[in-house]
Design an enzyme around this catalytic site. Structure first.
Site, PDB file in Angstrom:
ATOM      1  CB  VAL A  85       6.342  11.034 -30.354  1.00 26.48           C
ATOM      2  CG1 VAL A  85       6.273  10.137 -31.646  1.00 26.48           C
ATOM      3  CG2 VAL A  85       6.686  12.567 -30.363  1.00 26.48           C
ATOM      4  CD  GLU A 159      12.575  15.367 -37.114  1.00 23.07           C
ATOM      5  OE1 GLU A 159      12.751  14.207 -37.881  1.00 23.07           O
ATOM      6  OE2 GLU A 159      13.049  14.916 -36.069  1.00 23.07           O
ATOM      7  N   GLY A 300      14.716  13.816 -32.115  1.00 22.20           N
ATOM      8  CA  GLY A 300      13.763  14.097 -32.969  1.00 22.20           C
ATOM      9  C   GLY A 300      12.380  13.059 -32.159  1.00 22.20           C
ATOM     10  CD  GLU A 301      10.686   9.417 -32.482  1.00 21.55           C
ATOM     11  OE1 GLU A 301       9.419   9.498 -30.946  1.00 21.55           O
ATOM     12  OE2 GLU A 301      10.961   8.099 -32.130  1.00 21.55           O
ATOM     13  N   GLY A 302       9.549  14.676 -31.651  1.00 18.75           N
ATOM     14  CA  GLY A 302       8.685  15.563 -31.296  1.00 18.75           C
ATOM     15  C   GLY A 302       9.065  15.401 -30.231  1.00 18.75           C
TER      16      GLY A 302
END
Lengths: 334, 334
Positions: A85, A159, A300-302
């Site tokens: 990210v 997240e 995830g992470e964005g």
């Protein structure tokens, strides 16, 4: 007013030099962004990537392929610029803010890190509620407050939290009324045995909290702090008419809780992608959101939101910069 | 050498701070670009959007929803900066070159326009071959020469030509051995009657040129000048190990002809998207290419390639900029 604007946006799109509808889903995206921002000439400004991090007591039950320590290690990696990210946010000029919502390890204050710690990880949801009602309310208030302080008109959700695909699966099962088996996937990479164990643990957790049927009760029961902070962020961003870019399974679970409280929030959302996590497809369907990308991401992470971001920019530019049939002197359909 | 490099690229990807494979198709893309450019640290430089335009004699048979004049009008629009591909190329810093391969109307020379006219449109393929063998060879040579003169290590394919989805359908049917009915779609927007008429005309054209089974014979029979120029561009770019970004149905048909001549060219290709044109899905499957986007686009011009471009950039940055587990001090899977 929204309906009249939508009609004007559609007319503007239909009058661009291309066959009607030929830009497909990009046109629907332009329509949505224009409607959210309330203009026929949308400009996305100062986009904010908000990565909320927290730990999960349930992780001790072996529901993840990785140890809880990876949560704080990845927060360090986000801040050092070496995570996916971080790289993608840099590529697209997205301002990155990491929020410590309750990671098990303390961080030194530093630029890019916002401390909104509720506790050093949630409680084990297989023994009791992950959060108290007060903790849950505080995390939501934190998310609202963090977004209020951010500039721009677009919020990308991210997240990090080892164990948080369990929270997302539990929230989906409870709030959408779906069997937990269908909602549970391998997360960051459980093998078949690990996945079977995760399903068993989640079934147990669901039964323990059978009475937690209201959105906020379910959120408190299943956690986590980062999910609750994102719920607040979504509620605030929707209220401020920001464009909300929804990442994967966990970010979508935060939208699920937010829309159970305020159904209109999904009108402010753009689903970036459909992840490889099986519950995500079900969750997006439940929310009525069509994902832009389908690249089998499960990080995830964005990261998915960041990857989809240029499509949002393109949608705006189509509206702002493409010629009309009249202005370009192009013949229409016969 | 390629196999050893691929193994090193895969190891580098697996060692990035994310679960193995968690970036899904972006990892396969990074592997492909690294392999094409021959490096573990790929940098895409000076990407070139090449839009080849030409007219089709067959258009007089009513196979398109738009009149042939739209070809030159859209060339003007490309050069004026108002078309979708102009807008998207500007967004992503893609240099745009428009090639007049044989449009029915002459253009004044100007920056961004390259004149490689074979004739004022192809002959009517329902009355005879669209091109002579000499015209076809010349157009291919033109495409090679145009690419040779362009800088950079990435070529994005684009096209404009009223009637060219008919050429693509005919080439697909002939070279992949598929029924013409399956290969034929509404193009820029035929209605049901129009589509039925188009299918009938294409069946007739296919029968007229039953003997044109070799790739170049089929290309000469069905046209067009812009497709043949793109075939040359693909052959040249593949030979120079450029990354070739394939747009929609017509650009993919040029790759189909090129790979029928040199099967290795597809190894240099990235399929940008799967279009709403039904034949495109079949064509990509035949080529063994997996599209990155699926946004129901049906515009051509190179618009899909431009939309996918940031994903190629992201794939390179993942390889170049993401931390490894060791460098970031992140724990591995349990």
């Amino acid at each position: 007013a929204d309906a009249a604007l939508a009609a004007r946006l559609q007319a503007a799109l239909d009058n661009k030099t291309k066959p009607v509808g030929a830009l497909g889903r990009l046109e629907a995206l332009a329509l949505r962004i224009g409607t959210i921002l309330g203009t026929e000439q949308p400009v996305l400004g100062a986009p904010q990537m908000l990565v909320c991090a927290g730990d999960h007591g349930l992780a001790a039950r072996g529901v993840s392929a990785y140890p809880s320590d990876v949560t704080w290690q990845m927060v360090e990696n986000f801040l050092a610029g070496g995570a996916a990210v971080s790289v993608l946010a840099r590529q697209h000029g997205l301002a990155l803010t990491v929020v410590d919502c309750g990671v098990r390890r303390d961080f030194q204050p530093r630029p890019g890190l916002v401390s909104r710690r509720i506790a050093a990880g949630t409680a084990d949801a297989s023994a009791g509620p992950a959060m108290t009602p007060e903790q849950c309310a505080q995390a939501i208030a934190n998310g609202r407050e963090v977004v209020r302080a951010l500039p721009g008109n677009a919020l990308l959700l991210g997240e990090m939290g080892i164990g948080n695909s369990s929270s997302a699966a539990l929230l989906l099962s409870r709030l959408a009324g779906l069997d937990i088996g269908l909602c549970t996937g391998a997360g960051t990479g459980l093998d078949a045995d690990g996945l079977a164990r995760k399903r068993e643990v989640l079934r147990e957790v669901l039964a323990l909290h059978a009475g937690a049927t209201a959105p906020l009760e379910a959120l408190a029961a299943f956690g986590g702090f980062e999910v609750a902070t994102l719920v607040g962020a979504v509620l605030q961003a929707a209220q401020e008419r920001r464009v909300i870019v929804v990442d994967g399974f966990i970010a979508s679970a935060a939208v699920l809780v937010a829309q159970a409280i305020r159904p209109q929030v999904t009108q402010r959302c753009v689903a970036a992608h459909s992840s490889a996590e099986p519950g995500h497809t079900l969750l997006l369907k439940h929310l009525g959101l069509e994902p832009l990308l389908n690249l089998d991401l499960r990080l995830g992470e964005g990261s998915g939101g960041a990857l989809a971001w240029p499509l949002l920019e393109s949608a705006c530019r189509i509206l702002r910069e493409m010629a009309s049939f009249e202005s370009a002197g192009v013949s229409r359909q016969q």
